[in-house]
Design a protein around this motif. Structure first.
Motif, PDB file in Angstrom:
ATOM      1  N   ASP A 182      30.107  30.089  29.218  1.00 51.64           N
ATOM      2  CA  ASP A 182      30.062  30.746  30.521  1.00 51.64           C
ATOM      3  C   ASP A 182      31.301  31.611  30.764  1.00 51.64           C
ATOM      4  O   ASP A 182      32.441  31.137  30.665  1.00 51.64           O
ATOM      5  N   GLU A 183      31.081  32.861  31.086  1.00 51.47           N
ATOM      6  CA  GLU A 183      32.170  33.811  31.324  1.00 51.47           C
ATOM      7  C   GLU A 183      33.055  33.365  32.480  1.00 51.47           C
ATOM      8  O   GLU A 183      34.292  33.375  32.389  1.00 51.47           O
ATOM      9  N   GLY A 188      38.289  31.090  34.508  1.00 50.58           N
ATOM     10  CA  GLY A 188      38.809  30.267  35.589  1.00 50.58           C
ATOM     11  C   GLY A 188      38.277  30.639  36.957  1.00 50.58           C
ATOM     12  O   GLY A 188      38.931  30.387  37.975  1.00 50.58           O
ATOM     13  N   LEU A 189      37.064  31.217  37.014  1.00 52.97           N
ATOM     14  CA  LEU A 189      36.501  31.715  38.266  1.00 52.97           C
ATOM     15  C   LEU A 189      35.322  30.890  38.765  1.00 52.97           C
ATOM     16  O   LEU A 189      34.762  31.198  39.817  1.00 52.97           O
ATOM     17  N   ARG A 193      27.165  32.158  34.754  1.00 55.15           N
ATOM     18  CA  ARG A 193      26.049  32.244  33.798  1.00 55.15           C
ATOM     19  C   ARG A 193      25.910  33.631  33.170  1.00 55.15           C
ATOM     20  O   ARG A 193      24.833  34.172  33.009  1.00 55.15           O
ATOM     21  N   HIS A 194      27.058  34.176  32.827  1.00 58.32           N
ATOM     22  CA  HIS A 194      27.173  35.318  31.927  1.00 58.32           C
ATOM     23  C   HIS A 194      27.994  34.843  30.732  1.00 58.32           C
ATOM     24  O   HIS A 194      28.694  33.840  30.818  1.00 58.32           O
ATOM     25  N   PHE A 195      27.934  35.598  29.642  1.00 58.64           N
ATOM     26  CA  PHE A 195      28.542  35.115  28.412  1.00 58.64           C
ATOM     27  C   PHE A 195      30.051  35.329  28.362  1.00 58.64           C
ATOM     28  O   PHE A 195      30.566  36.369  28.753  1.00 58.64           O
ATOM     29  N   ALA A 199      31.268  33.289  23.315  1.00 64.95           N
ATOM     30  CA  ALA A 199      29.814  33.260  23.156  1.00 64.95           C
ATOM     31  C   ALA A 199      29.293  34.547  22.531  1.00 64.95           C
ATOM     32  O   ALA A 199      28.400  34.523  21.669  1.00 64.95           O
ATOM     33  N   TYR A 200      29.845  35.683  22.949  1.00 65.16           N
ATOM     34  CA  TYR A 200      29.424  36.954  22.342  1.00 65.16           C
ATOM     35  C   TYR A 200      29.755  36.976  20.850  1.00 65.16           C
ATOM     36  O   TYR A 200      28.955  37.474  20.036  1.00 65.16           O
ATOM     37  N   ARG A 201      30.905  36.452  20.470  1.00 62.00           N
ATOM     38  CA  ARG A 201      31.250  36.397  19.047  1.00 62.00           C
ATOM     39  C   ARG A 201      30.293  35.457  18.303  1.00 62.00           C
ATOM     40  O   ARG A 201      29.932  35.720  17.152  1.00 62.00           O
ATOM     41  N   TRP A 202      29.901  34.374  18.956  1.00 64.40           N
ATOM     42  CA  TRP A 202      28.964  33.419  18.350  1.00 64.40           C
ATOM     43  C   TRP A 202      27.585  34.051  18.136  1.00 64.40           C
ATOM     44  O   TRP A 202      26.937  33.815  17.119  1.00 64.40           O
TER      45      TRP A 202
END
Length: 214
Positions: A182-183, A188-189, A193-195, A199-202
């Motif tokens: 989770d972005e 720390g926000l 439910r954005h990447f 996660a993008y690297r994965w």
């Protein structure tokens, strides 16, 4: 040597393509471009729908704004549906004859008719929404309804559609994965439910393999 080396790729979509708060440079699309020396045009836009809708009229939908993309490309990736679900866009009839841009299926037909005419030799890949929010929208429709409508509409055009909801390997509904994908949490926000960048690297090698095989 890769089929992707030196090619041009256009990506049309919402925040899941654009990168939300991270920005496009950290998305899998732009990471792919750096890896293969590609010319990348990331047309992701936060909050964007496929269809025309009235709740957020400032948003120009994908079924219209594809006309503003670069004139030529080797690859085209289209991801959508998350905001159509969020903004209660009706799905409409899943049939090629449906060209009603105020329905999800109709707008997809308008979009696919447009891009296949504009880029007749491009390798086109549609991508569905992910497992993000389990609650149904105001029409009683879940994310899966829009996912299946995209899969069925893509099939009408003989276009491949990658089912992120069922096959991408990541789910925001899995607490063990949410903690690192989770972005918002990564920044720390609070969860959004954005990447995340991780996660993008994965996801990169998974989508790289799909595009290699087109």
């Amino acid at each position: 040597m890769s089929n992707l080396d030196g090619k041009t790729l256009l990506a049309l979509g919402d925040s899941l393509i654009y990168g939300s708060r991270l920005g496009s440079e950290k998305t899998w699309v732009n990471l792919l471009g750096k890896k293969h020396g590609m010319q990348i045009y990331n047309y992701g836009r936060n909050g964007n729908t496929v269809a025309v809708q009235t709740r957020e009229p400032e948003q120009v939908p994908m079924c219209i704004r594809y006309q503003e993309m670069a004139e030529e490309t080797d690859y085209l990736v289209i991801l959508g549906g998350a905001n159509d679900k969020r903004l209660d866009v009706p799905i409409g009839e899943v049939a090629r004859e449906n060209r009603d841009p105020a329905t999800f299926a109709g707008a997809l037909n308008v979009l696919l008719a447009g891009v296949t005419a504009r880029y007749p030799r491009a390798r086109v890949l549609l991508m569905t929404n992910y497992q993000r929010w389990p609650k149904a929208n105001g029409l009683g429709l879940t994310e899966l309804a829009y996912v299946d409508a995209m899969l069925e509409t893509a099939a009408l055009w003989a276009l491949p559609c990658y089912d992120n909801y069922r096959n991408c390997g990541l789910s925001f509904q899995n607490p063990a994965q949410l903690a690192w994908i989770d972005e918002g949490l990564s920044l720390g926000l609070g969860e959004n439910r954005h990447f995340s960048e991780e996660a993008y690297r994965w996801l990169l090698p998974r989508y790289e393999a799909v595009l290699e095989g087109l």
